[in-house]
Write an enzyme that holds these catalytic residues in place. Structure first.
Site, PDB file in Angstrom:
ATOM      1  N   ASP A 284       0.400   8.758 -10.570  1.00  0.00           N
ATOM      2  CA  ASP A 284       1.087   7.721 -11.339  1.00  0.00           C
ATOM      3  C   ASP A 284       0.309   7.499 -12.615  1.00  0.00           C
ATOM      4  OD1 ASP A 284       2.708   7.510  -9.199  1.00  0.00           O
ATOM      5  OD2 ASP A 284       1.878   5.638  -8.445  1.00  0.00           O
TER       6      ASP A 284
ATOM      7  N   GLY B 245      -1.525   4.289  -6.902  1.00  0.00           N
ATOM      8  CA  GLY B 245      -2.342   3.084  -7.012  1.00  0.00           C
ATOM      9  C   GLY B 245      -2.307   2.308  -5.705  1.00  0.00           C
TER      10      GLY B 245
ATOM     11  N   LYS C 243       5.494   5.947 -14.203  1.00  0.00           N
ATOM     12  CA  LYS C 243       6.062   5.210 -15.321  1.00  0.00           C
ATOM     13  C   LYS C 243       4.959   4.760 -16.258  1.00  0.00           C
ATOM     14  CE  LYS C 243       9.075   3.226 -11.989  1.00  0.00           C
ATOM     15  NZ  LYS C 243       8.227   2.819 -10.903  1.00  0.00           N
TER      16      LYS C 243
ATOM     17  N   MET D 152       4.492  -6.892  -8.691  1.00  0.00           N
ATOM     18  CA  MET D 152       5.535  -6.665  -9.706  1.00  0.00           C
ATOM     19  C   MET D 152       6.261  -7.958 -10.057  1.00  0.00           C
ATOM     20  SD  MET D 152       7.038  -3.141  -8.043  1.00  0.00           S
ATOM     21  CE  MET D 152       6.800  -3.642  -6.350  1.00  0.00           C
TER      22      MET D 152
ATOM     23  N   THR E   8      -5.156  -2.102  -1.214  1.00  0.00           N
ATOM     24  CA  THR E   8      -3.964  -2.542  -1.922  1.00  0.00           C
ATOM     25  C   THR E   8      -4.299  -3.644  -2.930  1.00  0.00           C
ATOM     26  OG1 THR E   8      -1.657  -3.161  -1.616  1.00  0.00           O
ATOM     27  CG2 THR E   8      -3.269  -4.274  -0.203  1.00  0.00           C
ATOM     28  N   ALA E   9      -3.452  -3.761  -3.961  1.00  0.00           N
ATOM     29  CA  ALA E   9      -3.757  -4.658  -5.082  1.00  0.00           C
ATOM     30  C   ALA E   9      -4.047  -6.087  -4.635  1.00  0.00           C
ATOM     31  CB  ALA E   9      -2.615  -4.641  -6.087  1.00  0.00           C
TER      32      ALA E   9
HETATM   33  N1  SAH Z   1       0.931   0.603  -3.956  1.00  0.00           N
HETATM   34  C1  SAH Z   1       0.355  -0.392  -4.829  1.00  0.00           C
HETATM   35  C2  SAH Z   1       1.408  -1.295  -5.440  1.00  0.00           C
HETATM   36  C3  SAH Z   1       2.315  -0.609  -6.411  1.00  0.00           C
HETATM   37  S1  SAH Z   1       3.492  -1.695  -7.106  1.00  0.00           S
HETATM   38  C4  SAH Z   1      -0.687  -1.194  -4.069  1.00  0.00           C
HETATM   39  O1  SAH Z   1      -0.800  -1.072  -2.855  1.00  0.00           O
HETATM   40  O2  SAH Z   1      -1.416  -1.944  -4.707  1.00  0.00           O
HETATM   41  C5  SAH Z   1       2.758  -2.072  -8.641  1.00  0.00           C
HETATM   42  C6  SAH Z   1       2.269  -3.490  -8.651  1.00  0.00           C
HETATM   43  O3  SAH Z   1       1.022  -3.582  -7.990  1.00  0.00           O
HETATM   44  C7  SAH Z   1       1.995  -4.049 -10.030  1.00  0.00           C
HETATM   45  O4  SAH Z   1       3.196  -4.534 -10.621  1.00  0.00           O
HETATM   46  C8  SAH Z   1       1.066  -5.187  -9.707  1.00  0.00           C
HETATM   47  O5  SAH Z   1       1.742  -6.298  -9.220  1.00  0.00           O
HETATM   48  C9  SAH Z   1       0.266  -4.600  -8.568  1.00  0.00           C
HETATM   49  N2  SAH Z   1      -1.022  -4.020  -9.021  1.00  0.00           N
HETATM   50  C10 SAH Z   1      -1.381  -2.738  -9.002  1.00  0.00           C
HETATM   51  N3  SAH Z   1      -2.633  -2.596  -9.457  1.00  0.00           N
HETATM   52  C11 SAH Z   1      -3.078  -3.824  -9.772  1.00  0.00           C
HETATM   53  C12 SAH Z   1      -4.294  -4.339 -10.285  1.00  0.00           C
HETATM   54  N4  SAH Z   1      -5.349  -3.554 -10.576  1.00  0.00           N
HETATM   55  N5  SAH Z   1      -4.387  -5.683 -10.490  1.00  0.00           N
HETATM   56  C13 SAH Z   1      -3.367  -6.492 -10.192  1.00  0.00           C
HETATM   57  N6  SAH Z   1      -2.209  -6.062  -9.708  1.00  0.00           N
HETATM   58  C14 SAH Z   1      -2.046  -4.734  -9.490  1.00  0.00           C
END
Ligand code: SAH
Length: 471
Positions: free
Chosen positions: A251, A304, A273, A386, A334-335
């Site tokens: 990504d 991510g 994207k 998101m 995860t975030a």
């Molecule tokens: N699979 C990813 C999520 C993907 S959706 C996970 O488990 O984290 C993408 C969303 O993840 C973004 O819109 C945001 O809300 C969040 N995100 C991803 N990386 C981030 C970061 N470093 N800090 C804050 N939010 C993050």
């Protein structure tokens, strides 16, 4: 990069050493270890014991005159380690004119190359350099590296070198060879490190003659969670997969810091994207993965956070498995978990939150299809992915379903990355906070009483009326 790393093949080559004192002695040790033929120009300095011993045994040759251009003709390199300023400058001028690469001790401006701090394990040589910025730091790093590398690492490299010819002869293609070596270092290598070389060789030959080494490579896809951004949060398994990949589809949210850990020769394809740039459709991404795997490649799909949390990992897995492609999932941080950690906000807490919900804030028109009255209840944490663009609607819904307008809420932007931001406010002020502070994302919303437990420093940055510290 401060310089171009390389390795001087000094064995049997001439190296000029200007000076004969203690500093010169240290450099001499280094040169002799690398097998150089050293010519020492004492330039009036009293000889250090080690230098005279090397001269006496014939390991080094003494030249009792100033260095001249002709000396440079055959020389691989020169080290100027003489204390006397005038003698040093004169030698540097002569050597530079003769185009010999120079290292001048304590004269960084005159150096064509620098010596790194070295970890020496037989054929395995590791140089650590700060480009002269902080030699003490380099030595620290060296100590850390020394402490994690097994003492018999050099022996391992020698055993591998002994097998090289046989492996090349039996496995003609490059990816096949690489796979053999990966299997070797996963298996028999342990025996070498334990000092059981006979057993290691036997196991290696078995491996080499076994069906796995001979069969055509089987492609597969590893769907890897890369965590929220900080490469230190990669799992060891993620790192292993990234180091073994033939192809990496990533990504665009995956930062360059993380891509640095991908095997250098792997093909990289950005599929995600990115604002203003074209992104591939999910169908195209699926087809790409299937095609590379069918060609026998190890495909790493780098995502991510965690691949199974708003990552479409489930869809990709189903697509590939339906086509007979083996799939492995490597979880990631995860975030929400990363954001909680950097903000000092526990996602659950015995007093404040008995559950935590990961929800998506993304939706087409109307409002996200979530159970608002359930999410509005107290005693829980809501983490919204998101949700930067829809924070206002989300807050409205929650409040309409009974959440207090002053429920603490946080926006954590670019969590775990160098430019991360933690903004704290209340539910009814979320959208304004995002607009005023120009949050561009990626960002995570955290709603719930646990937000009050954010690091004191974060709370202090916030407008005092924003969060009531006691319920
Ligand atoms: N699979 C990813 C999520 C993907 S959706 C996970 O488990 O984290 C993408 C969303 O993840 C973004 O819109 C945001 O809300 C969040 N995100 C991803 N990386 C981030 C970061 N470093 N800090 C804050 N939010 C993050």
């Amino acid at each position: 990069m401060e310089g171009l790393p390389g390795l001087w093949r000094a064995r049997g080559r001439d190296a000029l050493l200007i000076g004969g004192g203690e500093t010169a002695a240290r450099k001499l040790r280094f040169l002799l270890r690398a097998g150089a033929r050293v010519r020492v120009f004492p330039t009036g300095e009293a000889l250090h014991d080690e230098v005279s011993a090397a001269i006496d045994t014939g390991a080094a040759v003494r030249v009792d005159r100033p260095v001249c251009a002709a000396d440079g003709a055959e020389a691989l390199l020169a080290i100027v380690a003489v204390e006397d300023e005038i003698a040093a400058r004169a030698a540097i001028a002569v050597l530079k004119a003769a185009r010999v690469p120079v290292n001048a001790v304590d004269r960084p401006e005159a150096c064509d190359f620098l010596f790194p701090a070295v970890v020496d394990r037989g054929p395995v040589v590791i140089g650590i350099s700060t480009g002269g910025a902080a030699p003490v730091l380099a030595r620290r790093v060296r100590a850390a590296v020394e402490s994690v590398l097994p003492a018999r690492l050099g022996r391992l490299a020698e055993v591998a070198a002994g097998l090289r010819g046989a492996v090349k002869a039996m496995i003609p293609d490059d990816p096949g060879c690489r796979r053999f070596w990966e299997a070797f270092f996963d298996g028999p290598a342990a025996d070498v490190l334990a000092g059981e070389e006979g057993r290691a060789r036997e196991a290696a030959l078995k491996l080499l003659n076994g069906p796995a080494a001979q069969a055509p490579a089987h492609g597969r896809v590893v769907i890897v969670g890369a965590g929220p951004g900080d490469p230190d949060l990669l799992t060891l398994k993620a790192l292993q997969a990234m180091q073994r990949a033939d192809v990496v589809l990533h990504d665009s949210l995956i930062g360059p810091q993380i891509l640095d850990y991908v095997r250098r020769d792997a093909e990289r394809i950005a599929v995600g994207k990115r604002k203003g740039a074209h992104s591939l459709t999910q169908d195209t991404i699926n087809a790409l993965m299937a095609r590379h795997a069918a060609a026998g490649r190890v495909v790493v799909r780098l995502k991510g956070g965690d691949p199974f949390v708003f990552g479409r990992g489930g869809e990709e897995k189903a697509f590939l498995e339906a086509r007979g492609v083996p799939v492995e999932i490597v979880p990631g941080v995860t975030a929400a978990v990363g954001a909680g950690a950097v903000a000092g906000i526990p996602l659950t807490h015995r007093e404040d939150a008995q559950s935590v919900t990961f929800a998506t804030g993304w939706f087409k028109g109307g409002a996200p299809d979530l159970d608002w009255s359930a999410l509005a209840r107290p005693g829980q944490t809501l983490a919204v992915y998101m949700g930067v663009g829809t924070a206002g609607v989300i807050a409205e819904r929650l409040i309409a379903h009974g959440a207090p307008a002053d429920r603490p809420a946080a926006v954590v932007e670019k969590a775990t990355l160098p430019d991360q931001r933690v903004l704290i406010g209340r539910l009814d002020g979320l959208a304004r906070l995002i607009a005023e502070r120009q949050v561009a994302g990626p960002a995570l919303l955290i709603v719930g009483d646990v937000v009050r437990r954010a690091d004191a420093a974060r709370l202090a940055e916030t407008a005092p009326q924003a969060v009531a510290r006691s319920a």
